[in-house]
Write an enzyme that holds these catalytic residues in place. Structure first.
Site, mmCIF file in Angstrom:
data_model
loop_
_atom_site.group_PDB
_atom_site.id
_atom_site.type_symbol
_atom_site.label_atom_id
_atom_site.label_comp_id
_atom_site.label_asym_id
_atom_site.label_seq_id
_atom_site.Cartn_x
_atom_site.Cartn_y
_atom_site.Cartn_z
ATOM 1 N N SER A 1 0.782 -1.419 -0.014
ATOM 2 C CA SER A 1 0.061 0.042 0.114
ATOM 3 C C SER A 1 1.228 1.190 -0.164
ATOM 4 O O SER A 1 1.873 1.111 0.613
ATOM 5 C CB SER A 1 -0.935 -0.026 1.243
ATOM 6 N N LYS B 1 0.819 -3.285 5.005
ATOM 7 C CA LYS B 1 -0.050 -4.193 4.030
ATOM 8 C C LYS B 1 0.598 -4.946 3.078
ATOM 9 O O LYS B 1 1.617 -4.774 2.362
ATOM 10 C CB LYS B 1 -0.981 -3.064 3.208
ATOM 11 N N GLU C 1 -7.296 -10.407 -6.487
ATOM 12 C CA GLU C 1 -8.443 -9.635 -6.666
ATOM 13 C C GLU C 1 -8.808 -9.233 -8.028
ATOM 14 O O GLU C 1 -9.824 -9.208 -8.565
ATOM 15 C CB GLU C 1 -8.297 -8.276 -5.929
#
Ligand code: ARG
Length: 467
Positions: free
Chosen positions: A284, A290, A297
């Site tokens: 991130s 993260k 996804e």
């Protein structure tokens, strides 16, 4: 006619006085996307020239000139030297225009008895069959990655879920292999689609068939097609082969999207069942801690895209009157996008599966005794209690345990016997996850022997395909 008008004259402009409006050209031209068909277009044209030669339409020297001209055009495309002209509206006209420039008027004989209608349907099928072969190799590589993971985790226990609620313990290999078998059907679908794709329209001409004595069968075989289309009108105007491809792609991604969703959940810190390799996650820009499962996804996201491509082409086809209509040109961007999506996505997904690490302790820690309630009912069944009744009695035991704030194995025998005297002190042997799994050894079950049989079948599936 001005020079600039002349340069934009097309191969079909014989009956036209004026050049077509620029706005129409921008709308009509398919060259920006169908130029990638050049290798198929040229291969099919060389085969067609040979068929014309066998039919006595081209002399030996004409065939030689056209063939070497087409090979030169191919070399220009391969090296990136091919110069497009404003009049090139699609790959077919571009190749033919350049051929005539290179070999002179004789190049104009290539299109004898051929129409772009049978040409484009043949080129697209030729391209699609080759594309499917590449996709099949990626798919079996993904299956191989799943199978290798499964082999490592035959004895790893995890909760099996229904409704995303822990249901019964299973072998982690069983979970992984469930996706292997979904993919095996996708492989079959692509294989069948490939067969349906390899039906040659060439020699159908615009719609009514060719008046030249073309041996369509020999022509088809020389290009690797399995058969010839039996009806020229159908051959030029249907795109069901493209729909088959998009359907196979959409359903494949529907399966992969479910797999992705599982791995996204299982690799989330909340579950901790799987850790993903750093190379297959992204960070991130704001939150330093993260590690995001972007590959997964995007797998889920691309499913929506391909389902859209499938419904888009079906909608395009449903209202078309008989024969070729320009709407059919819409097939290509859908096909190319689907193929590019698969060929970009699958290598990343293969890497993700190859490098992910299952966490057996976390999986095991997620098992709880309530997942053995069915086994407790089976215990009563062994004592002659009808299953329906056993289900109700165990339900009562679950409530009693909850009321006392204990697990099923900690509920004392008198409490069980207050529910049913069929409960005896050997009931506690039910609370053993390995034993619960071991009982499910009928074909297709999660017992170790049954999973090993699955692995053998899975190996055979891949070996038949050289993967
Ligand atoms: N670019 C066209 C297509 O992709 C080729 C066929 C054109 N045929 C025609 N009758 N205008 O469909």
């Amino acid at each position: 006619m001005t020079e600039s008008e002349r340069s934009s004259r097309t191969l079909w402009s014989g009956r036209y006085e004026a050049a077509v409006a620029d706005s129409v050209r921008r709308l009509n031209d398919s060259l920006p996307f169908d130029k990638r068909l050049y290798a198929s277009d040229i291969a099919c044209s060389i085969a067609y020239a040979q068929a014309l030669h066998r039919a006595g339409v081209l002399s030996d020297s004409e065939l030689a000139a056209i063939t070497s001209g087409l090979e030169q055009v191919r070399a220009e495309f391969d090296s990136g030297a091919f110069a497009f002209a404003p009049s090139d509206e699609d790959i077919h006209t571009a190749v033919e225009r350049r051929l005539i420039e290179l070999v002179g008027a004789v190049g104009g004989k290539l299109h004898t008895g051929r129409s772009r209608n049978d040409q484009v349907a043949t080129d697209t099928r030729h391209w699609q069959a080759q594309t499917i072969s590449r996709i099949l190799r990626l798919l079996t590589a993904l299956q191989r990655a799943l199978l290798e993971q499964a082999k490592q985790h035959v004895q790893t226990l995890m909760p099996g879920y229904t409704h995303l609620r822990a249901a019964q313990p299973i072998s982690a290999a069983h979970w992984l292999l469930s996706y292997f078998w979904m993919l095996s059907r996708d492989v079959r679908r692509f294989e069948l689609t490939r067969e349906a794709t390899l039906i040659s329209p060439l020699g159908s001409s615009a719609l009514a068939g060719t008046p030249y004595p073309i041996d369509r069968r020999a022509l088809a075989e020389s290009l690797g097609f399995l058969d010839v289309a039996p009806n020229s009108l159908d051959a030029v105007s249907d795109r069901d082969f493209a729909v088959d491809f998009l359907y196979a792609a959409a359903l494949l991604l529907t399966h992969l999207s479910r797999f992705a969703e599982d791995v996204i959940l299982f690799s989330a810190p909340l579950f901790g069942f799987i850790s993903l390799d750093e190379r297959y996650t992204t960070g991130s820009s704001l939150m330093p801690q993260k590690q995001n499962p972007d590959v997964l996804e995007l797998t889920r996201g691309k499913a929506g895209r391909l389902i859209g491509r499938l419904s888009g082409l079906l909608t395009t086809l449903k209202g078309l009157p008989t024969g070729y209509n320009k709407d059919l040109q819409e097939d290509k961007e859908a096909l190319f996008d689907a193929a590019d999506t698969l060929e970009t996505l699958l290598p990343a997904l293969i890497g993700t599966v190859e490098t992910m690490r299952l966490q057996p302790e976390a999986m095991r820690a997620a098992l709880d005794e309530s997942m053995l309630a069915t086994d407790l009912a089976d215990y009563l069944v062994q004592r002659g209690v009808p299953f329906r009744e056993a289900h109700a009695l165990v339900g009562a035991a679950v409530r009693a345990a909850q009321a006392q704030g204990v697990t099923l194995s900690a509920l004392p025998l008198p409490a069980y016997q207050a529910i049913s005297t069929h409960f005896q002190d050997d009931l506690y042997s039910v609370f053993d996850f390995e034993a619960a799994i071991g009982k499910r050894k009928a074909l297709g079950g999660t017992a170790l022997e049954a999973v090993r049989q699955q692995i053998e079948r899975a190996e055979a599936f891949l070996q038949e395909r050289g993967a």
